[in-house]
Design an enzyme around this catalytic site. Structure first.
Site, PDB file in Angstrom:
ATOM      1  CG  ASP A 158      37.714  34.922  41.443  1.00 23.26           C
ATOM      2  OD1 ASP A 158      36.758  35.173  42.189  1.00 23.26           O
ATOM      3  OD2 ASP A 158      38.840  34.586  41.854  1.00 23.26           O
TER       4      ASP A 158
ATOM      5  CB  SER B  77      46.625  36.737  41.884  1.00 27.69           C
ATOM      6  OG  SER B  77      47.533  35.911  41.281  1.00 27.69           O
TER       7      SER B  77
ATOM      8  CB  ALA C 190      43.997  39.751  37.619  1.00 23.72           C
TER       9      ALA C 190
HETATM   10  O1  PMV Z   1      39.730  32.912  44.015  1.00 18.50           O
HETATM   11  P1  PMV Z   1      39.306  33.229  45.403  1.00 18.50           P
HETATM   12  O2  PMV Z   1      40.237  32.732  46.445  1.00 18.50           O
HETATM   13  O3  PMV Z   1      38.927  34.640  45.587  1.00 18.50           O
HETATM   14  O4  PMV Z   1      37.946  32.390  45.712  1.00 18.50           O
HETATM   15  C1  PMV Z   1      36.912  32.358  44.818  1.00 18.50           C
HETATM   16  C2  PMV Z   1      35.609  32.267  45.497  1.00 18.50           C
HETATM   17  C3  PMV Z   1      35.023  30.877  45.724  1.00 18.50           C
HETATM   18  O5  PMV Z   1      33.629  31.109  45.924  1.00 18.50           O
HETATM   19  C4  PMV Z   1      35.613  30.259  46.987  1.00 18.50           C
HETATM   20  C5  PMV Z   1      35.224  29.924  44.562  1.00 18.50           C
HETATM   21  C6  PMV Z   1      34.441  30.252  43.313  1.00 18.50           C
HETATM   22  O6  PMV Z   1      34.731  29.658  42.280  1.00 18.50           O
HETATM   23  O7  PMV Z   1      33.516  31.071  43.356  1.00 18.50           O
END
Ligand code: PMV
Length: 312
Positions: free
Chosen positions: A150, A106, A109
């Site tokens: 992300d 979220s 995005a």
């Molecule tokens: O934003 P989330 O909750 O999907 O987590 C991201 C994934 C992690 O590996 C935990 C953190 C990161 O920065 O890659």
């Protein structure tokens, strides 16, 4: 008015280990979108920006917003990047279908949707790489050491094999496959799970590095089987990855219940996805098991369920 969108995301393999340099695999979740809307405000002084995001109770003039607010930061960075000369007063409004703090991307995005809407509105649409790096800067506010997975998968909207600090690789999906997603009733900020893992790593670096290596190895295997069109082999890899996430201390009883419910209903494998401690789980399903797994999630307390096909 200028409107732009950005999708959610699912991490298939490698969360947390990716912060420590191991590979992860993530795919966009196109059916959930964040939306940014930018409009001129003709009756306000030029240069002023009104920000509004009802879902997080934010409405303020940019110059009065809290300094560390992620939305304010994304607007400031985008304005600096496009070097708007004497822009009109603007309203920036954000809405999102992606549940907050659920591991579905979220935050990133919303950032990307705003970067797109604002830069397009000001006549300087930014290339994807720039969009992604601005969103990365903003991710730092959510937790200090984001890997970048992300913002990358969301900006490029393609399956990625991601290693921190190297250019993202998109890869071919040999045969499409289907995932059932269940969102638990426990939202969990990424920062808390990331710092739980950091504490563990600082206390026992050898054990944690071994766990990260094992997770990274799973991501590599997963990439091979996805590429060669044998997605059913992902099930056992998901289960193994989940065991390792349990050992990292980022699972929870709510997540375990969803995962067990999915497996008992015919899923070929299941794991938490994203930072954990709450948020969502994913399960590998077929058209035959999909509905049963989605119903099992609901009985096990999921507040939202959906299914998605992973394809190029
Ligand atoms: O934003 P989330 O909750 O999907 O987590 C991201 C994934 C992690 O590996 C935990 C953190 C990161 O920065 O890659």
């Amino acid at each position: 008015m200028t409107t732009a969108h950005a999708p959610g995301k699912i991490i298939l393999f490698g969360e947390h280990a990716v912060v420590y340099g191991r590979p992860a695999i993530a795919v966009p979740l196109l059916q959930l979108q964040a939306t940014g809307e930018v409009t001129d405000l003709s009756d306000s002084p030029r240069g002023n920006v009104w920000l509004q995001a009802s879902a997080v109770d934010l409405s303020c003039w940019l110059h009065e917003c809290p300094t560390h607010n992620p939305l304010a930061k994304v607007v400031r960075l985008t304005l600096a990047e496009v070097r708007a000369v004497d822009p009109p007063a603007l309203s920036v409004r954000v809405t999102s279908q992606i549940p907050i703090a659920s591991g579905l991307g979220s935050g990133a995005a919303v950032s990307v949707a705003v970067i797109r809407a604002l830069s397009e509105h000001l006549g300087s649409p930014l290339p994807l790489e720039r969009q992604s790096s601005i969103a990365f800067e903003v991710e730092r506010l959510h937790h200090g050491t984001p890997s970048g997975v992300d913002n990358t998968v969301i900006t490029f909207s393609q399956p990625v094999y991601f290693v921190r600090g190297t250019p993202p690789e998109s890869f071919k999906i040999g045969r499409r496959f289907e995932l059932a997603i269940g969102v638990s009733d426990m939202p969990a900020p990424t920062a808390v799970a990331v710092s739980t893992v950091r504490q563990g790593w600082l206390t026992d670096p050898e054990r944690y590095d071994d766990l990260f290596d094992a997770i990274g190895h799973i991501s590599e295997q997963a990439r091979r089987v996805i590429h060669s069109g044998q997605p059913e082999a992902l099930g056992p890899l998901m289960d193994e990855n989940q065991d390792l996430l349990e050992e990292l201390g980022v699972s929870s009883s709510a997540l375990r219940e969803l995962i067990l419910a999915a497996r008992a209903s015919g899923a070929l494998g299941a794991k938490l996805s994203g930072a954990g401690l709450g948020g969502n789980v994913i399960a590998l399903v077929t058209p035959e098991t999909r509905e049963r797994v989605l119903r099992a999630y609901e009985s096990a307390g999921a507040i939202m369920t959906m299914h998605t096909q992973v394809r190029n």
